[in-house]
Structure formats: structure tokens, C-alpha cells
Design an enzyme around this catalytic site. Sequence first.
Site, PDB file in Angstrom:
ATOM      1  N   ILE A  33       0.859  -1.184   0.000  1.00  0.00           N
ATOM      2  CA  ILE A  33       0.000   0.000   0.000  1.00  0.00           C
ATOM      3  C   ILE A  33       0.892   1.228   0.000  1.00  0.00           C
ATOM      4  O   ILE A  33       1.826   1.327   0.789  1.00  0.00           O
ATOM      5  CB  ILE A  33      -0.919   0.021   1.236  1.00  0.00           C
ATOM      6  N   MET A  34       0.599   2.175  -0.884  1.00  0.00           N
ATOM      7  CA  MET A  34       1.337   3.440  -0.906  1.00  0.00           C
ATOM      8  C   MET A  34       0.769   4.330   0.188  1.00  0.00           C
ATOM      9  O   MET A  34      -0.398   4.684   0.157  1.00  0.00           O
ATOM     10  CB  MET A  34       1.200   4.114  -2.270  1.00  0.00           C
ATOM     11  N   ASP A  35       1.575   4.674   1.167  1.00  0.00           N
ATOM     12  CA  ASP A  35       1.149   5.488   2.306  1.00  0.00           C
ATOM     13  C   ASP A  35       2.017   6.731   2.354  1.00  0.00           C
ATOM     14  O   ASP A  35       3.208   6.648   2.618  1.00  0.00           O
ATOM     15  CB  ASP A  35       1.293   4.685   3.593  1.00  0.00           C
ATOM     16  N   THR A  36       1.414   7.885   2.107  1.00  0.00           N
ATOM     17  CA  THR A  36       2.185   9.129   2.134  1.00  0.00           C
ATOM     18  C   THR A  36       2.224   9.737   3.526  1.00  0.00           C
ATOM     19  O   THR A  36       2.809  10.790   3.722  1.00  0.00           O
ATOM     20  CB  THR A  36       1.588  10.155   1.151  1.00  0.00           C
ATOM     21  N   GLY A  37       1.634   9.065   4.525  1.00  0.00           N
ATOM     22  CA  GLY A  37       1.599   9.595   5.884  1.00  0.00           C
ATOM     23  C   GLY A  37       2.832   9.285   6.699  1.00  0.00           C
ATOM     24  O   GLY A  37       2.951   9.723   7.830  1.00  0.00           O
TER      25      GLY A  37
END
EC number: 3.4.23.12
Length: 164
Positions: A33-37
Site C-alpha cells: 500500500i502506498m502510504d504518504t503519511g
Amino acid sequence: IGPSGVETTVYAGDGEYLMXLSIGTPAQPFSAIMDTGSDLIWTQXQPXTQXFXQSDPQGSSSFSTLPCGYGDSETQGSMGTETFTFGSVSIPNITFGXGEGPLPLPXQLDVAKYITLDLPIDPSAFDLCFQTPSDPSNLQIPTFVMHFDTGNSVVSFVSAQCGA
């Protein structure tokens, strides 16, 4: 690695974007999953008990352990460096967290003896109960946020007695 960085396949999941990558030597393929957080990469690593594909750091010749502590304590595991492969490009020594599974909500809140989270057979509902300790004046429950992905559904909250 070109002027625009590393490229890999990205595709839409159920409410998130997933990317294809490989971890370790020999490379083990995964969807992530791409998570920018967060700027730290977390993977689920063995011996986690969840049902996702898991990285096996001990089976990789390029894994190296690092000491760490993680600010919000939402996972448990180790931290290390590893070779990540995106498409045909391999990058050694990327720092990442090898989580052995998410900590349950009571452990995250450090109030396991005061809180229960029951997941019933009905996947559309759950019970969250705060119980009074023997000395309520010493109870300190931190503020927390729960996020619900409901799609187009309605979420309702009902006050009830714990265990009812």
C-alpha cells in the site's frame, strides 16, 4: 534510477493504491500500500500471525537489523536495512520496519485491563467497551482516533452496557 526516480507498477486497490516491489536477496515479490503519511516503510514480517504475504528477513542475505522505537506504538517488530527492487532497479540498504503484526487497540492505548474490543461474527459491527477499574480516580485513557472506511454505508453508534 533516472531523473524522475524509480518507477514501478501502481494499481488501484479497495480504497488505496498498491505498488509492486520485491524485498531481499533473493528478491521476494510483494504488493504494498502506498502510504504518504509516513516516510518509513513498514512490512509485515514473520512470525506475524496475520494473513498477508510476509517478508522473511532471516531468509535474506542482504538484511541487517537496526535498533529502533516507533512513536505511536502501532506495531511491534524490528527495524533494519534491506535491498528493495522496483521494476528492474535494486536499491540496497533501504531502512524499513519489519512489523510482526499490528498491536491490538488496548495495547496501543496501554489500557489493556480497562478496555475490550470485541469483533463479532457480523463483520459490519464491533463492540468497544471501556470498563471501570477498581480505583477509577487512577484511570488515564489517552485520546485516540478511530477511522472507519464505510464506503457509502451509514455508521451508527449505540450506547450499551459492556458485555450486554
